[in-house]
Design a protein around this motif. Structure first.
Motif, mmCIF file in Angstrom:
data_model
loop_
_atom_site.group_PDB
_atom_site.id
_atom_site.type_symbol
_atom_site.label_atom_id
_atom_site.label_comp_id
_atom_site.label_asym_id
_atom_site.label_seq_id
_atom_site.Cartn_x
_atom_site.Cartn_y
_atom_site.Cartn_z
ATOM 1 N N LYS A 20 0.929 -0.963 0.071
ATOM 2 C CA LYS A 20 0.120 0.681 0.027
ATOM 3 C C LYS A 20 1.116 1.036 0.211
ATOM 4 N N ALA A 21 0.453 2.229 -0.403
ATOM 5 C CA ALA A 21 1.278 3.628 -0.915
ATOM 6 C C ALA A 21 1.698 3.980 0.975
ATOM 7 N N ASP A 22 0.606 3.915 1.879
ATOM 8 C CA ASP A 22 0.624 4.590 3.212
ATOM 9 C C ASP A 22 2.004 3.228 4.077
ATOM 10 N N GLY A 23 2.263 2.196 3.228
ATOM 11 C CA GLY A 23 3.468 1.001 3.718
ATOM 12 C C GLY A 23 2.503 0.413 4.942
ATOM 13 N N SER A 24 1.264 0.336 4.957
ATOM 14 C CA SER A 24 0.554 -0.028 6.217
ATOM 15 C C SER A 24 0.448 -1.661 5.856
ATOM 16 N N GLY A 25 0.362 -2.061 4.808
ATOM 17 C CA GLY A 25 0.091 -3.816 4.603
ATOM 18 C C GLY A 25 0.654 -3.693 2.972
ATOM 19 N N LEU A 218 4.562 -2.578 11.753
ATOM 20 C CA LEU A 218 5.196 -1.367 11.406
ATOM 21 C C LEU A 218 4.979 -0.461 10.144
ATOM 22 N N LYS A 219 5.548 -1.226 9.374
ATOM 23 C CA LYS A 219 5.894 -1.142 7.774
ATOM 24 C C LYS A 219 5.838 -2.066 6.989
ATOM 25 N N VAL A 220 5.244 -1.725 5.957
ATOM 26 C CA VAL A 220 5.254 -2.703 4.382
ATOM 27 C C VAL A 220 6.015 -2.229 3.461
ATOM 28 N N ALA A 221 7.220 -2.864 2.644
ATOM 29 C CA ALA A 221 7.886 -1.864 1.569
ATOM 30 C C ALA A 221 8.433 -2.908 0.638
ATOM 31 N N GLU A 222 7.767 -2.676 -0.759
ATOM 32 C CA GLU A 222 8.711 -3.812 -1.557
ATOM 33 C C GLU A 222 9.857 -3.203 -1.974
ATOM 34 N N PRO A 223 11.007 -4.629 -1.806
ATOM 35 C CA PRO A 223 11.866 -4.709 -2.398
ATOM 36 C C PRO A 223 12.581 -4.156 -2.926
#
Length: 249
Positions: A20-25, A218-223
């Protein structure tokens, strides 16, 4: 003999997931969902055991949102006899899932519980082990072969040194690996017949379980994208770059 099989609704393995754009999942809006592949193998194994006369009834259970009914219907079309949906909008983590499955197992009194070794969304690989501990039953993880007897089950599993076979007194918990079997193709008549099979609905409150998350994401980010490789003229240049640039030597 009764088998309880747990199945999970996950993003289809062919879909490329996005954060997600906000890094929530992970963004699952308008994304194709399907049964977790390892759980599909678990259902197939239970059906094969029933066809072999080892099991008399297969109960499939799923935990989560209302749409999990679709996943359960797929399992019923594969050959399961009836289904249970524990419906909740709460984010379910492995410990909560294990507690809910424990309560369902205590209600159903199966001799064998089968589930995938892990789900392809969180890759936690924890639920089967936690469930075994909560029930106080023996566990056979990463099963590549299951031989069910009247009072015990022999599970062949892969280990670093090769293969290991463990014999468990029933009731027991088994988690399935990819090499156990190849799930069957579900035909249209079976899909139609599955609509008439019983599907019961429960809530975590009915089972006396609080499914509230214990962990916070806390945060989800793409590699990050991989940098382009380079060519070196000889081994000496390679060693120099590994030592001076990569700092791995």
């Amino acid at each position: 003999m009764k088998a309880l099989v747990a199945v999970k609704r996950v993003v289809d393995y062919n879909v490329k997931v996005r954060a997600k754009a906000d890094g929530s999942g992970v963004d699952i809006a308008n994304v194709k969902m399907s049964m977790n592949p390892f759980d599909e193998i678990a259902v197939e194994e239970a059906v094969r055991l029933k066809e072999a006369g080892k099991i008399s009834e297969i109960v499939v259970v799923s935990l989560g949102v209302k749409q999990c009914e679709e996943t359960l219907r797929t399992a019923l079309a594969m050959g399961a006899d009836r289904a249970i949906l524990v419906e909740t909008e709460v984010e379910l983590q492995p410990l909560a899932v294990a507690k809910l499955l424990k309560s369902v197992a205590e209600r159903e009194q199966p001799q064998l519980v089968i589930l995938g070794k892990q789900a392809i969304d969180d890759d936690a690989n924890q639920t089967g082990q936690m469930l075994s501990a909560l029930l106080g039953w023996g566990q056979g993880t990463f099963a590549s072969k299951v031989a069910l007897g009247s009072e015990s089950v022999a599970v062949t599993r892969e280990i670093d040194g090769g293969m290991e076979t463990v014999e468990l007194r029933l009731p027991a918990v088994v988690t399935t690996d990819l090499r156990l079997n190849e799930p069957r193709y579900v035909k249209l008549p079976n899909i139609m017949a599955a609509k008439k099979k019983p599907l019961d609905k429960l809530t975590p409150a009915d089972l006396g379980v609080d499914p509230s998350p214990r962990l916070k994401t806390l945060k989800v980010a793409e590699p990050g994208s991989r940098a382009a490789g380079i060519k070196v003229a000889n081994a000496a240049e390679l060693v120099a770059k590994l030592k001076n640039e990569a700092k791995v030597l």
